[in-house]
Scaffold this motif. Structure first.
Motif, PDB file in Angstrom:
ATOM      1  N   SER A 235      15.720  68.422  16.426  1.00  0.00           N
ATOM      2  CA  SER A 235      14.291  68.602  16.738  1.00  0.00           C
ATOM      3  C   SER A 235      14.088  69.450  17.987  1.00  0.00           C
ATOM      4  N   GLU A 236      15.045  69.449  18.885  1.00  0.00           N
ATOM      5  CA  GLU A 236      14.936  70.261  20.088  1.00  0.00           C
ATOM      6  C   GLU A 236      15.066  71.761  19.789  1.00  0.00           C
TER       7      GLU A 236
ATOM      8  N   SER B 103      17.776  65.631   4.915  1.00  0.00           N
ATOM      9  CA  SER B 103      18.129  64.246   4.610  1.00  0.00           C
ATOM     10  C   SER B 103      19.297  64.235   3.636  1.00  0.00           C
ATOM     11  N   SER B 104      20.245  63.346   3.862  1.00  0.00           N
ATOM     12  CA  SER B 104      21.369  63.208   2.943  1.00  0.00           C
ATOM     13  C   SER B 104      20.937  62.474   1.672  1.00  0.00           C
ATOM     14  N   ASN B 105      19.758  61.881   1.701  1.00  0.00           N
ATOM     15  CA  ASN B 105      19.212  61.164   0.549  1.00  0.00           C
ATOM     16  C   ASN B 105      18.441  62.149  -0.331  1.00  0.00           C
ATOM     17  N   SER B 106      19.069  62.591  -1.411  1.00  0.00           N
ATOM     18  CA  SER B 106      18.452  63.619  -2.265  1.00  0.00           C
ATOM     19  C   SER B 106      17.158  63.128  -2.917  1.00  0.00           C
ATOM     20  N   GLU B 107      17.075  61.857  -3.217  1.00  0.00           N
ATOM     21  CA  GLU B 107      15.847  61.304  -3.808  1.00  0.00           C
ATOM     22  C   GLU B 107      14.684  61.409  -2.820  1.00  0.00           C
ATOM     23  N   LEU B 108      14.937  61.088  -1.579  1.00  0.00           N
ATOM     24  CA  LEU B 108      13.900  61.195  -0.547  1.00  0.00           C
ATOM     25  C   LEU B 108      13.473  62.651  -0.361  1.00  0.00           C
ATOM     26  N   ARG B 109      14.450  63.566  -0.304  1.00  0.00           N
ATOM     27  CA  ARG B 109      14.123  64.995  -0.176  1.00  0.00           C
ATOM     28  C   ARG B 109      13.241  65.461  -1.327  1.00  0.00           C
ATOM     29  N   ARG B 110      13.597  65.078  -2.553  1.00  0.00           N
ATOM     30  CA  ARG B 110      12.805  65.480  -3.730  1.00  0.00           C
ATOM     31  C   ARG B 110      11.385  64.915  -3.654  1.00  0.00           C
ATOM     32  N   HIS B 111      11.264  63.672  -3.235  1.00  0.00           N
ATOM     33  CA  HIS B 111       9.940  63.047  -3.129  1.00  0.00           C
ATOM     34  C   HIS B 111       9.073  63.770  -2.096  1.00  0.00           C
ATOM     35  N   LEU B 112       9.616  63.978  -0.906  1.00  0.00           N
ATOM     36  CA  LEU B 112       8.859  64.672   0.139  1.00  0.00           C
ATOM     37  C   LEU B 112       8.519  66.090  -0.287  1.00  0.00           C
ATOM     38  N   TRP B 113       9.473  66.766  -0.920  1.00  0.00           N
ATOM     39  CA  TRP B 113       9.258  68.129  -1.404  1.00  0.00           C
ATOM     40  C   TRP B 113       8.067  68.145  -2.365  1.00  0.00           C
ATOM     41  N   GLY B 114       8.066  67.200  -3.305  1.00  0.00           N
ATOM     42  CA  GLY B 114       6.982  67.128  -4.286  1.00  0.00           C
ATOM     43  C   GLY B 114       5.627  66.917  -3.649  1.00  0.00           C
ATOM     44  N   VAL B 115       5.567  66.004  -2.685  1.00  0.00           N
ATOM     45  CA  VAL B 115       4.298  65.718  -1.996  1.00  0.00           C
ATOM     46  C   VAL B 115       3.813  66.949  -1.240  1.00  0.00           C
ATOM     47  N   LEU B 116       4.695  67.581  -0.486  1.00  0.00           N
ATOM     48  CA  LEU B 116       4.306  68.741   0.308  1.00  0.00           C
ATOM     49  C   LEU B 116       4.006  69.960  -0.560  1.00  0.00           C
ATOM     50  N   GLU B 117       4.778  70.143  -1.617  1.00  0.00           N
ATOM     51  CA  GLU B 117       4.563  71.276  -2.512  1.00  0.00           C
ATOM     52  C   GLU B 117       3.202  71.176  -3.203  1.00  0.00           C
ATOM     53  N   GLU B 118       2.834  69.967  -3.565  1.00  0.00           N
ATOM     54  CA  GLU B 118       1.550  69.724  -4.220  1.00  0.00           C
ATOM     55  C   GLU B 118       0.385  70.139  -3.325  1.00  0.00           C
ATOM     56  N   ASP B 119       0.553  69.965  -2.029  1.00  0.00           N
ATOM     57  CA  ASP B 119      -0.491  70.329  -1.072  1.00  0.00           C
ATOM     58  C   ASP B 119      -0.727  71.835  -1.037  1.00  0.00           C
ATOM     59  N   GLY B 120       0.339  72.604  -1.215  1.00  0.00           N
ATOM     60  CA  GLY B 120       0.228  74.052  -1.277  1.00  0.00           C
ATOM     61  C   GLY B 120       0.129  74.778   0.051  1.00  0.00           C
ATOM     62  N   GLN B 121       0.236  74.067   1.158  1.00  0.00           N
ATOM     63  CA  GLN B 121       0.096  74.696   2.474  1.00  0.00           C
ATOM     64  C   GLN B 121       1.429  74.932   3.175  1.00  0.00           C
TER      65      GLN B 121
ATOM     66  N   PHE C 114      10.881  77.603  11.939  1.00  0.00           N
ATOM     67  CA  PHE C 114      10.194  76.477  11.298  1.00  0.00           C
ATOM     68  C   PHE C 114       9.201  75.879  12.286  1.00  0.00           C
ATOM     69  N   GLN C 115       8.048  75.497  11.764  1.00  0.00           N
ATOM     70  CA  GLN C 115       7.045  74.833  12.604  1.00  0.00           C
ATOM     71  C   GLN C 115       7.155  73.322  12.505  1.00  0.00           C
ATOM     72  N   ILE C 116       7.684  72.844  11.368  1.00  0.00           N
ATOM     73  CA  ILE C 116       7.819  71.403  11.156  1.00  0.00           C
ATOM     74  C   ILE C 116       9.241  71.103  10.703  1.00  0.00           C
ATOM     75  N   LEU C 117       9.818  70.056  11.296  1.00  0.00           N
ATOM     76  CA  LEU C 117      11.142  69.578  10.910  1.00  0.00           C
ATOM     77  C   LEU C 117      11.018  68.109  10.547  1.00  0.00           C
ATOM     78  N   TYR C 118      11.449  67.755   9.346  1.00  0.00           N
ATOM     79  CA  TYR C 118      11.599  66.353   8.969  1.00  0.00           C
ATOM     80  C   TYR C 118      13.097  66.120   8.863  1.00  0.00           C
ATOM     81  N   ALA C 119      13.645  65.322   9.771  1.00  0.00           N
ATOM     82  CA  ALA C 119      15.087  65.055   9.770  1.00  0.00           C
ATOM     83  C   ALA C 119      15.325  63.558   9.722  1.00  0.00           C
TER      84      ALA C 119
END
Length: 71
Positions: free
Chosen positions: A68-69, A11-29, A50-55
């Motif tokens: 995604s392809e 994502s070109s939106n660094s705030e969104l990337r940081r938010h998603l990173w934090g949520v996923l990192e907290e999960d630990g999986q 990669f098994q998952i792509l968020y674009a």
């Protein structure tokens, strides 16, 4: 013990990337990689599996659907 799931956040939106990173990192999986452009994502996809792509659908330089392809 399970292996972390490889995830690429694009994502070109660094705030969104940081938010998603934090949520996923907290999960630990997840093993996370991130980038801001489709070009960077292409390089990461070519060198790492990669098994998952968020674009972000509004990438300026590449289609998120085309990325995604490659996963």
């Amino acid at each position: 013990m399970t292996h972390p799931i490889p995830v690429l956040l694009v994502s070109s939106n660094s705030e969104l990337r940081r938010h998603l990173w934090g949520v996923l990192e907290e999960d630990g999986q997840f093993r996370l990689k991130g980038c801001a452009t489709g070009r960077e994502a292409m390089e990461k996809l070519a060198s790492h599996p990669f098994q998952i792509l968020y674009a972000d659908m509004r990438l300026e330089d590449f289609s998120a659907v085309a990325l995604s392809e490659l996963v």
